[in-house]
Design a protein around this motif. Structure first.
Motif, PDB file in Angstrom:
ATOM      1  N   GLY A 190      50.357  37.722  36.833  1.00 58.42           N
ATOM      2  CA  GLY A 190      49.448  38.194  37.409  1.00 58.42           C
ATOM      3  C   GLY A 190      48.793  37.782  38.516  1.00 58.42           C
ATOM      4  O   GLY A 190      49.898  36.573  39.589  1.00 58.42           O
ATOM      5  N   TYR A 244      50.051  43.005  40.470  1.00 57.91           N
ATOM      6  CA  TYR A 244      50.124  43.740  41.402  1.00 57.91           C
ATOM      7  C   TYR A 244      51.317  45.350  41.575  1.00 57.91           C
ATOM      8  O   TYR A 244      52.475  45.054  41.595  1.00 57.91           O
ATOM      9  N   GLY A 292      41.240  34.475  37.684  1.00 57.99           N
ATOM     10  CA  GLY A 292      41.511  33.516  39.066  1.00 57.99           C
ATOM     11  C   GLY A 292      42.615  32.073  38.644  1.00 57.99           C
ATOM     12  O   GLY A 292      43.111  31.603  39.756  1.00 57.99           O
ATOM     13  N   ARG A 334      32.838  28.541  44.152  1.00 57.87           N
ATOM     14  CA  ARG A 334      33.603  29.295  44.541  1.00 57.87           C
ATOM     15  C   ARG A 334      33.186  30.449  45.436  1.00 57.87           C
ATOM     16  O   ARG A 334      33.507  30.988  46.026  1.00 57.87           O
ATOM     17  N   ARG A 342      28.209  38.524  42.594  1.00 59.17           N
ATOM     18  CA  ARG A 342      28.741  38.189  40.977  1.00 59.17           C
ATOM     19  C   ARG A 342      27.632  37.044  40.897  1.00 59.17           C
ATOM     20  O   ARG A 342      27.156  37.075  39.579  1.00 59.17           O
TER      21      ARG A 342
HETATM   22  N1  UDP Z   1      44.697  40.686  40.794  1.00 63.51           N
HETATM   23  C1  UDP Z   1      45.581  40.441  40.085  1.00 63.51           C
HETATM   24  N2  UDP Z   1      45.873  42.081  40.064  1.00 63.51           N
HETATM   25  C2  UDP Z   1      45.054  42.653  40.275  1.00 63.51           C
HETATM   26  C3  UDP Z   1      43.675  42.150  40.985  1.00 63.51           C
HETATM   27  C4  UDP Z   1      43.623  41.053  41.020  1.00 63.51           C
HETATM   28  O1  UDP Z   1      46.563  40.007  40.370  1.00 63.51           O
HETATM   29  O2  UDP Z   1      45.279  44.355  40.476  1.00 63.51           O
HETATM   30  C5  UDP Z   1      44.545  38.850  40.718  1.00 63.51           C
HETATM   31  C6  UDP Z   1      43.791  38.278  42.220  1.00 63.51           C
HETATM   32  O3  UDP Z   1      45.064  38.156  43.098  1.00 63.51           O
HETATM   33  C7  UDP Z   1      43.128  37.155  41.726  1.00 63.51           C
HETATM   34  C8  UDP Z   1      42.709  37.717  40.366  1.00 63.51           C
HETATM   35  O4  UDP Z   1      43.371  38.371  39.578  1.00 63.51           O
HETATM   36  O5  UDP Z   1      44.342  36.015  40.970  1.00 63.51           O
HETATM   37  C9  UDP Z   1      41.743  37.450  39.950  1.00 63.51           C
HETATM   38  O6  UDP Z   1      40.858  36.942  40.385  1.00 63.51           O
HETATM   39  P1  UDP Z   1      38.697  36.148  40.106  1.00 63.51           P
HETATM   40  O7  UDP Z   1      38.711  35.282  40.542  1.00 63.51           O
HETATM   41  O8  UDP Z   1      38.198  38.031  40.262  1.00 63.51           O
HETATM   42  O9  UDP Z   1      38.723  35.771  38.362  1.00 63.51           O
HETATM   43  P2  UDP Z   1      38.011  35.565  37.485  1.00 63.51           P
HETATM   44  O10 UDP Z   1      38.881  34.083  37.038  1.00 63.51           O
HETATM   45  O11 UDP Z   1      37.219  35.184  38.342  1.00 63.51           O
HETATM   46  O12 UDP Z   1      37.524  35.749  36.238  1.00 63.51           O
END
Ligand code: UDP
Length: 441
Positions: A302, A331, A382, A408, A419
């Motif tokens: 990820g 991605y 994240g 954040r 959010r």
């Molecule tokens: N991300 C990813 N692929 C995607 C969309 C998002 O790897 O198609 C990653 C993005 O780079 C980030 C994480 O997912 O590192 C999303 O973090 P977010 O802060 O939204 O997650 P939370 O901890 O708030 O659920």
């Protein structure tokens, strides 16, 4: 055998005694000097509060006398240098019982900030390391109590006591009192039951401790039992509220764990207690430690290209024995999915961490559950961004008052304002509605 060391003459003996005497005096003076400022603050502030609040204290004393027949209740506790003392509280259940402690602070039995006062029976098994707490006056507010209230007391009480011991300053004391007052507002109040399962909008969340959560994962790997774990914060629960598919995925998870202060506040509204805030970011280093000692390997999947590799490098620097079976960014196109799953399975990883953000990561994990080989699969949001060093995590004092989300928000306002600024109040409104409809538990 005759020793070559000359026997000291009377002059040398006298200078030795002088040195010892000087050392003792110096050590005591140093302890006193360290204590002088916090003690002065305690005296002045408790005096000020006693005078300023005197009408309120008098009223509380009258209420105590009328309702219970006595003004004070006293509890025998162990104080500084293990000296016993009687901690006072106003009798009865009316709020403000703790205000009587101000007299303990003025008398020097207690301080505003310090380790939690303990009873005689609690101190019998303390190790010398744990005894560091007795060099300080016990506090009306303690770092450990604050962290426990907010749900982030993942380590032992001694760790909090030692943190406090090495960092105590008047400014720090004032900060701890202020943070504790905020903590009381958010998650304080009377003792509430701690059910093993919490229920928000039909999503069942396991109410557990950090140690148990990590033990559970290690056991699943040992038992070779495929397990899917999700973490939910108020934003996830808001999504689950409206998205049937995500709600179903969460109910198919082997465990859903509570993430964030919002869940803590929600619990308070439902009149139950959260044991700990088990978010992925705090769980990750603990899981890595256990994985390193148990010889388990991790696959990080990820975040943007290069991030997962940076996390692996950073963690390996901290824990050289930790094995990363593989890393991959998050991605990719749908056609690449099978090849990626093959790569993950081929790596022989025991634990798979998927970080695409919720609900994407959970949907992906549920969809590919049968194809994946790593035993334990976690959706971790994240967290790779934090551990890669790309994104600074909120300082501890902010986390201690449940303000990590503000941090954040300040860092990514464009992406996160909806959010937090809309999502958080909406979540609390929905919890209130759930309570009103008596849908709990
Ligand atoms: N991300 C990813 N692929 C995607 C969309 C998002 O790897 O198609 C990653 C993005 O780079 C980030 C994480 O997912 O590192 C999303 O973090 P977010 O802060 O939204 O997650 P939370 O901890 O708030 O659920």
């Amino acid at each position: 055998m005759k020793s070559d060391t000359p026997i000291p003459g009377p002059l040398a003996r006298r200078s030795n005694i002088f040195l010892i005497w000087w050392r003792i005096w110096f050590e005591h003076a140093a302890i006193l000097m360290m204590d002088i400022l916090p003690r002065t603050f305690d005296i002045l502030f408790s005096l000020f509060l006693l005078v300023f609040l005197s009408p309120l204290l008098l009223l509380r004393a009258i209420v105590a006398k009328v309702s219970t027949g006595k003004v004070f209740e006293a509890e025998l506790l162990v104080g500084r240098f293990r000296t016993p003392f009687l901690r006072l509280r106003f009798s009865g259940k009316t709020p403000g019982a703790r205000l009587a402690c101000l007299s303990n602070i003025l008398a020097g039995d207690m301080a505003f900030a310090g380790p939690r006062p303990m009873r005689e029976d609690e101190i019998s098994n303390l190790t010398p390391e744990q005894s560091i707490r007795f060099t300080l006056r016990p506090g009306l507010y303690s770092l450990y109590s604050l962290r426990r209230k907010i749900g982030i007391a993942y380590d032992s009480e001694t760790v909090s006591d030692t943190d406090f011991y090495y960092s105590e300053t008047v400014k720090g004391d004032v900060g701890l009192v202020a943070r504790s007052l905020i903590g009381d507002m958010l998650a304080g109040g009377d003792m509430r039951p701690t059910p093993p399962i919490l229920n928000f909008f039909g999503v069942e969340i396991v109410n557990t401790t950090m140690d148990e959560a990590v033990d559970w994962m290690v056991k699943k790997v040992r038992d070779n039992a495929a397990s899917f774990v999700a973490f939910v914060n108020p934003d996830c629960l808001n999504i689950a509220y409206t998205q049937e598919k995500y709600r179903q995925v969460l109910s198919s998870a082997d465990r859903v764990l509570p993430d964030g202060i919002g869940i803590n506040i929600g619990c308070r509204m439902l009149n139950v207690s959260l044991l700990a805030n088990i978010n992925g970011t705090d769980l990750f280093p603990r899981l890595c430690e256990r994985a390193a000692t148990e010889g388990l390997s991790l696959f990080l999947f990820g975040a943007k290209p290069g991030i997962a590799q940076a996390v692996a490098n950073n963690m390996r620097e901290r824990l050289p024995a930790l094995q990363f079976a593989g890393v991959r960014d998050g991605y990719f196109t749908a056609d690449e999915t099978d090849r990626i799953i093959e790569e993950i399975n081929h790596s022989n990883a025991d634990i798979l961490l998927v970080a695409f953000g919720a609900p994407k990561q959970e949907l992906w994990l549920a969809e590919n559950h049968a194809k994946l080989k790593p035993c334990v699969r976690l959706g971790v949001g994240g967290l790779f961004d934090f551990y890669s060093g790309q994104m600074p995590r909120a300082p501890l004092w902010m986390r201690e008052i449940g303000l990590e989300w503000t941090w954040r928000l300040l860092h990514e306002p464009g992406r996160l304002w909806r959010r937090y600024l809309i999502g958080n109040p909406l979540f609390l409104f929905r919890v209130w509605k759930q309570k009103r409809m008596n849908a709990y538990p």
